[in-house]
Design a protein around this motif. Sequence first.
Motif, PDB file in Angstrom:
ATOM      1  N   GLN A 140       0.840  -1.177   0.000  1.00  0.00           N
ATOM      2  CA  GLN A 140       0.000   0.000   0.000  1.00  0.00           C
ATOM      3  C   GLN A 140       0.900   1.260   0.000  1.00  0.00           C
ATOM      4  O   GLN A 140       2.016   1.205   0.515  1.00  0.00           O
ATOM      5  N   PRO A 141       0.454   2.337  -0.532  1.00  0.00           N
ATOM      6  CA  PRO A 141      -0.872   2.574  -1.147  1.00  0.00           C
ATOM      7  C   PRO A 141      -0.853   2.398  -2.651  1.00  0.00           C
ATOM      8  O   PRO A 141      -1.747   2.875  -3.346  1.00  0.00           O
ATOM      9  N   SER A 198      -3.570  -2.801  -4.557  1.00  0.00           N
ATOM     10  CA  SER A 198      -4.594  -3.439  -3.717  1.00  0.00           C
ATOM     11  C   SER A 198      -4.946  -4.776  -4.333  1.00  0.00           C
ATOM     12  O   SER A 198      -4.556  -5.068  -5.477  1.00  0.00           O
TER      13      SER A 198
END
Length: 754
Positions: free
Chosen positions: A164-165, A168
Amino acid sequence: MAASGLQRRVKRGWVWNQFFVLEEYTGLEPLYIGKLHSDMDKGDGSIRYILTGEGAGTTFTIDDGTGDIHAIQRLDREFKSQYVLRAQAMNRQTDRPLEPESQFIVKIQDINDNEPRFVDGPYAAAVPEMSAIGTSVIQLTATDADDPTYGNSARVVYSILEGQPYFSVDAKTGVVRVSLADMDRETRENYTVVIQAKDMGGQLGGLAGTTTVEISLSDINDNPPMFDQRLYQMSVPESAPVGTVVGRIWARDRDTGVNAHTWYSIVDGDGRDTFDVSTDPTRAFGVITVKRPLDFESKVSFTLKVQGANAEAELASRHRGPFTDATIVHVSVEDVDEPPVFQLNSYVLELPEDAEVGTVVRSVSARDPDAANNTVRYSIDKGSDLEKFFYIELTTGALMTLRTLDREELDWHNITVLAMEMNNPSQISSVAVAVRVLDVNDNAPSLSHSLETYVCENAKAGQLVQALTALDLDEPPPGHRFHYSLSDEARNNPNFTLRDNQDNSAWILTRRGGWALRDQTTFFLPVSVQDDGEPVQSSTSTLTIRLCSCDHQGAMLSCDAEAYTLPANLSRGALIAILACIFVLLVLILLSLRTHRKKPYLCDREENVHENIVRYDDEGGGEEDTEAFDIAAMWNPREVHKLRQDMLPEIQSLSRYVPHACVAGPTSGDGSVRGYVLAKLLDADLDPCVPPYDSLQTYAYEGEGSVAESLSSLQSGASNADHEYDYLSDWGPRFKKLAEMYGVLETQSSSPVW
């Protein structure tokens, strides 16, 4: 047979149920599975139970008296999910079956004893830089060995532990996606993402497994090329040939691969026609090269505006352009000392063959292209004019003839003229000069066939004797045109006449008949041939016509007049006797000649003969004078021609023919004797068997120009009587001695007869 827990009877002999057992039993006692019982069993122990099938005896056992079934090994559903067994009730006494054999199944019930596994991990994936959020990168799949049909043991849920980020993962499908926009490869290229898979639907107590995904950002063309320098300074010598590399420029591109390929071009500047730019094979550098010859004296510097460009960005919506860049290249031309330059690259000249020696053909000039304009000197390459037909003036370059030209000998002269700077001899240039020799009418035509023929004794008047044709070495533009005629002294010849056919040929015809061998056997006919060139050239050749006896078809039989004067009744024996006498006479003559020779004619290279020739012109001591001198003085005291065996004679066409006047004696004139002696000396010089140092003593020629007047015994009546030599009366023996020394005297006497 029925299970102990059932209360209802069935018609079958066996009462039983399907058995279930949990996997991974870890107790110390055997695991009870179930019980088999036959309705014939009275409990008195007369029945014996037998268990067969998968795992019977090893995994499962049965109490043969009670029918209780136990598992004696740890069961694993992932290894085997069910076992098929067979049961049999036997009479213990007779060992006979009481009922037919029956089959039953033992199923292994699942427990959550396996964690999810990523079979293909770890993973590697790539996604283009600047990808949008939600862009799919890779899909991961974890497998669970537990029973997916029983409970939640095999229901897997995915989650991301690291990454992350930027990225996902979808909890149900395991798809990894981009979660951050505008990721730039030029800023960061590689990412490590850790994904977890957990069973039991992710509930507490579930088992989990993890894997790693290495994600790299692939390049897109989102960066323009950029030159390191706004101005490049380069130089090149003016002598650099076309294609010479002047220098290299580089427009750096932060992209990689094909996205970083840059193409270069000249877009402006005063050197666009003089220089060129190309892209090297790596598609990274621009190479500046010479496009046209340079001249420092004309222009000393050039300016180029060079552009580097590549393809536009793939993401049109995020186009950051422009994807080009430009720089300035300044090229300086360096001065070098250049060789002279001729006005023309080559010369083709024409000159008539009768041009006088010293005629100027043309001025072949060159100049120094440098600003210094040094003086130029000219010469002819020796290897191109070995026979030295031409000469070039040193300072002006005027090419002129040095020898008489002859087109029939050599019609083209190919020479090389050299031009050299006076102040720098190393600066030399050359040019090819081809001189064509033009024809003039300077050769007389001549008959092109043998000058001997025959006429038959039975020939009639007007019969063809010989067809005449002529050759001419000249080449007149319209072609040859020959005219034939008899010489003036033969115009009224009573025997033959000439007919000019007006087609460059002529015929010799008989003018009469009644020929006889006994009267005359040979006729000499002078024929003149004339061309129509300017000036007119002509020649006269003597045609020898022999009278011969021929058959009826005109074929020659004999041309010997003696054959017709012999008696007709001469016998063969008489002819043999005559020939024998002739042979004996020849033998005697040869023997006589041998006895008079002082030395045999042997080719002895070791013999060194030193006879002397005394030049009487120097008033020497006569025969007692042993000082040798050049024999050529006998030809002309003022001319010296060395006719030695080890030297090339300058008189190259001395005939072996001796005029009839030479045989008459010295009173015929000293020129005849001199010609005969020279001819014999030339024969000796050309004979490899004659010793190399020949000489001759003779006083037949006194010489001329003596400062002491004449003291010769040939003309002085006051000479000492003790030394009086009668050379005139003694000439015959001395001439015979010369003949013995140099070979048999060759004479020829004939008078032309028409």
